[in-house]
Design a protein around this motif. Structure first.
Motif, mmCIF file in Angstrom:
data_model
loop_
_atom_site.group_PDB
_atom_site.id
_atom_site.type_symbol
_atom_site.label_atom_id
_atom_site.label_comp_id
_atom_site.label_asym_id
_atom_site.label_seq_id
_atom_site.Cartn_x
_atom_site.Cartn_y
_atom_site.Cartn_z
ATOM 1 N N LEU A 6 0.893 -1.515 -0.033
ATOM 2 C CA LEU A 6 0.220 -0.220 -0.148
ATOM 3 C C LEU A 6 1.016 1.400 -0.112
ATOM 4 C CD1 LEU A 6 -2.638 -0.973 2.293
ATOM 5 C CD2 LEU A 6 -3.090 -1.142 0.021
ATOM 6 N N GLN A 7 0.211 1.608 -0.914
ATOM 7 C CA GLN A 7 0.697 3.576 -0.937
ATOM 8 C C GLN A 7 -0.371 4.382 -0.252
ATOM 9 O OE1 GLN A 7 3.355 4.013 -4.668
ATOM 10 N NE2 GLN A 7 4.974 3.190 -3.773
ATOM 11 N N VAL A 8 -0.179 5.521 0.058
ATOM 12 C CA VAL A 8 -0.251 6.702 -0.212
ATOM 13 C C VAL A 8 -0.054 8.240 -1.175
ATOM 14 C CG1 VAL A 8 -2.279 8.378 1.456
ATOM 15 C CG2 VAL A 8 -1.370 6.508 2.481
ATOM 16 N N ARG A 9 -0.543 8.929 -2.084
ATOM 17 C CA ARG A 9 -0.214 9.450 -2.479
ATOM 18 C C ARG A 9 -1.042 10.655 -2.838
ATOM 19 N NH1 ARG A 9 0.889 5.350 -7.949
ATOM 20 N NH2 ARG A 9 2.346 4.029 -7.131
ATOM 21 N N MET A 10 -0.449 12.077 -2.948
ATOM 22 C CA MET A 10 -1.406 12.663 -3.179
ATOM 23 C C MET A 10 -2.305 12.531 -4.413
ATOM 24 S SD MET A 10 0.043 17.018 -3.813
ATOM 25 C CE MET A 10 0.313 16.974 -4.692
ATOM 26 N N ALA A 11 -3.832 13.276 -4.745
ATOM 27 C CA ALA A 11 -4.912 12.775 -5.589
ATOM 28 C C ALA A 11 -4.086 14.152 -6.475
ATOM 29 C CB ALA A 11 -6.135 11.997 -5.046
ATOM 30 N N ARG A 12 -3.963 14.845 -5.761
ATOM 31 C CA ARG A 12 -4.403 16.401 -5.960
ATOM 32 C C ARG A 12 -4.038 17.284 -5.686
ATOM 33 N NH1 ARG A 12 -10.995 16.872 -5.084
ATOM 34 N NH2 ARG A 12 -11.233 17.716 -2.870
ATOM 35 N N HIS A 13 -3.479 18.751 -6.007
ATOM 36 C CA HIS A 13 -3.526 19.698 -5.110
ATOM 37 C C HIS A 13 -4.543 20.775 -4.244
ATOM 38 C CE1 HIS A 13 0.269 20.588 -6.773
ATOM 39 N NE2 HIS A 13 0.507 20.334 -8.193
ATOM 40 N N PRO A 14 -4.630 20.651 -2.777
ATOM 41 C CA PRO A 14 -5.672 20.810 -2.296
ATOM 42 C C PRO A 14 -6.211 22.042 -2.824
ATOM 43 C CG PRO A 14 -3.954 19.788 -0.757
ATOM 44 C CD PRO A 14 -3.354 20.635 -1.846
ATOM 45 N N LEU A 65 4.977 19.037 -4.241
ATOM 46 C CA LEU A 65 3.994 17.847 -4.722
ATOM 47 C C LEU A 65 3.801 17.845 -5.893
ATOM 48 C CD1 LEU A 65 3.807 15.759 -1.597
ATOM 49 C CD2 LEU A 65 5.623 15.075 -2.802
ATOM 50 N N ASN A 66 3.453 17.350 -7.313
ATOM 51 C CA ASN A 66 2.067 16.664 -7.581
ATOM 52 C C ASN A 66 1.347 15.730 -7.648
ATOM 53 O OD1 ASN A 66 3.712 18.918 -9.977
ATOM 54 N ND2 ASN A 66 5.384 17.924 -10.007
ATOM 55 N N PRO A 67 0.407 15.505 -8.574
ATOM 56 C CA PRO A 67 -1.179 14.822 -8.571
ATOM 57 C C PRO A 67 0.464 13.491 -9.023
ATOM 58 C CG PRO A 67 -1.993 16.294 -9.161
ATOM 59 C CD PRO A 67 -0.743 16.572 -9.122
ATOM 60 N N GLY A 68 -0.393 12.536 -7.895
ATOM 61 C CA GLY A 68 0.550 11.166 -8.248
ATOM 62 C C GLY A 68 1.374 10.632 -7.275
ATOM 63 N N ASP A 69 1.712 11.714 -6.901
ATOM 64 C CA ASP A 69 3.509 11.143 -6.366
ATOM 65 C C ASP A 69 2.651 10.778 -4.742
ATOM 66 O OD1 ASP A 69 4.642 12.938 -7.862
ATOM 67 O OD2 ASP A 69 5.718 15.038 -6.857
ATOM 68 N N LEU A 70 3.805 9.980 -4.393
ATOM 69 C CA LEU A 70 4.091 9.603 -3.044
ATOM 70 C C LEU A 70 4.706 10.511 -1.834
ATOM 71 C CD1 LEU A 70 4.556 6.677 -1.351
ATOM 72 C CD2 LEU A 70 6.664 7.577 -2.050
ATOM 73 N N MET A 71 3.386 10.564 -1.146
ATOM 74 C CA MET A 71 3.319 11.257 0.014
ATOM 75 C C MET A 71 4.939 10.633 0.796
ATOM 76 S SD MET A 71 0.430 13.391 0.309
ATOM 77 C CE MET A 71 0.617 14.265 2.179
ATOM 78 N N PRO A 72 5.106 12.570 1.174
ATOM 79 C CA PRO A 72 6.954 11.993 1.972
ATOM 80 C C PRO A 72 6.767 12.421 3.208
ATOM 81 C CG PRO A 72 6.125 13.986 1.053
ATOM 82 C CD PRO A 72 5.268 14.117 0.869
ATOM 83 N N GLY A 73 7.036 11.733 3.609
ATOM 84 C CA GLY A 73 7.619 11.216 5.398
ATOM 85 C C GLY A 73 8.599 10.737 6.062
ATOM 86 N N PHE A 74 9.110 10.547 7.192
ATOM 87 C CA PHE A 74 10.086 10.259 7.837
ATOM 88 C C PHE A 74 9.803 8.992 8.582
ATOM 89 C CE2 PHE A 74 12.465 14.618 7.495
ATOM 90 C CZ PHE A 74 13.396 14.167 7.379
ATOM 91 N N GLY A 75 10.330 7.817 7.961
ATOM 92 C CA GLY A 75 10.388 6.620 8.837
ATOM 93 C C GLY A 75 10.942 5.931 10.454
ATOM 94 N N VAL A 76 10.087 5.003 10.463
ATOM 95 C CA VAL A 76 11.921 4.357 11.092
ATOM 96 C C VAL A 76 10.886 2.018 11.049
ATOM 97 C CG1 VAL A 76 10.361 4.013 13.089
ATOM 98 C CG2 VAL A 76 12.612 3.460 13.238
ATOM 99 N N GLY A 77 12.058 1.868 10.461
ATOM 100 C CA GLY A 77 11.754 0.178 9.950
ATOM 101 C C GLY A 77 12.675 -0.931 9.732
#
Length: 337
Positions: A6-14, A65-77
């Motif tokens: 699963l990924q969360v992407r930006m669908a459109r500019h708010p 970001l542009n529509p379709g881009d993966l939402m960015p963020g820091f994570g730990v894994g």
């Protein structure tokens, strides 16, 4: 392991205020590990205010970001595959995972997590980017001195809560500004601030004047807008204003502020903005000091945790409107699985 994730992407500019339709949750192919890199499963995703301005098509310190881009963020894994001897399978790493379950990462662009410093989740909170932000911004730019009055906006959040506690350790009087009685109680009773003001109170200005009888030596600004204007009107001579964020303005069309600029001249005050990613050399020392303060009981923290990647958009929108207490995280996977 599934061939999809699963990924969360930006669908459109708010259109100013975020809504669910600005995001899309999609199935994507599992990433392929690059030579010399590593493949990691994300356990905790950090939701941070800085991501919101990236969703607008405006010039900034990072590409928008542009529509379709993966939402960015820091994570730990947890590392699943590795070409790096320094990052073996099973080790924990923090880095730019993005809003997804698995990530192919450059071994040189992540940091290995020392589990002895604290729970894994803290690597993207009090012992992660927010912790480094608070520590650097206050100690290097705010330069608090014993007896100073330090004002912190968004005082119950991941950055503000730590800024105030560090200021207390440095011998300062600390006044927080937060949203609602529950958050103000937390800031005073659990974090040890000297005062905390509810920004929604109709008599906020009068309360602020009463809470800062000796005016303001250091302002750590996370909110912007009218809150910042109010604080700027009570600066002491040679005050230091540290600009970390402006969360009140991320969902508005106007990014202007209304304080009287000449007040900076009158008070010979400094106003400095900063981006913590430009000061990576400060991070290790900051984490070591913060971890020691936690062990000594001088620093406390809280985490608000949403469950599952699909919950990220709602949790992100909630954070921007102040629904979280402390650091907002998403538990993407069970670290004990």
């Amino acid at each position: 392991m599934s061939a999809k994730q699963l990924q969360v992407r930006m669908a459109r500019h708010p259109d100013r205020v975020l809504c669910a339709d600005d995001f899309s949750v999609v199935e994507a192919d599992m990433p392929t590990m690059a030579p010399g890199g590593l493949l990691a499963q994300q356990l905790y995703l950090s939701l941070d205010p800085y991501v919101r301005p990236m969703m607008d098509p405006v010039r900034s310190y990072v590409p928008h970001l542009n529509p379709g881009d993966l939402m960015p963020g820091f994570g730990v894994g947890r590392v699943l595959k590795s070409d790096s001897d320094a990052l073996p399978v099973g080790s924990y790493v923090a880095g730019r995972f993005g809003w997804q379950e698995f990530a192919s990462l450059d071994a040189a662009a992540v940091r290995r997590i020392d589990s002895g410093l604290g729970p894994v989740s803290t690597a993207v909170g009090v012992l992660g980017m927010p912790g480094a932000t608070a520590h650097y911004g206050l100690t290097q730019l705010g330069k608090p001195q014993p007896g100073d009055t330090v004002v912190v906006s968004a005082a119950s959040g991941a950055v503000g809560s730590l800024v105030g506690q560090i200021a207390k350790i440095k011998g300062c009087r600390v006044v927080g500004i937060a949203g609602g009685p529950e958050k103000c109680r937390y800031v005073i009773e659990e974090l040890g601030f000297d005062a905390c003001l509810d920004y929604r109170a109709p008599d906020l200005v009068e309360r602020f004047i009463a809470a800062t009888p000796d005016y303001v030596d250091v302002s750590f600004e996370n909110v912007g807008g009218p809150i910042m204007d109010m604080v700027m009107g009570r600066l002491n001579a040679h005050a230091r204003v540290v600009l970390c964020g402006a969360i009140s303005q991320y969902n508005t069309a106007s990014r202007s502020t209304g304080f009287e600029v000449f007040e900076l001249v009158r008070q010979r005050a400094s106003l400095t903005g900063f981006i913590i990613s430009e000061h990576m050399d400060h991070w290790p020392g900051a984490f070591a000091e913060i971890a020691q303060w936690i062990k000594e009981g001088k620093v406390r923290y809280r985490e608000s945790i949403a469950h599952g990647l699909r919950s990220a958009p709602e949790a992100f929108m909630g954070m921007l409107t102040g629904k979280n207490l402390g650091k907002q995280l998403v538990r993407v996977a069970d670290e004990n699985a």
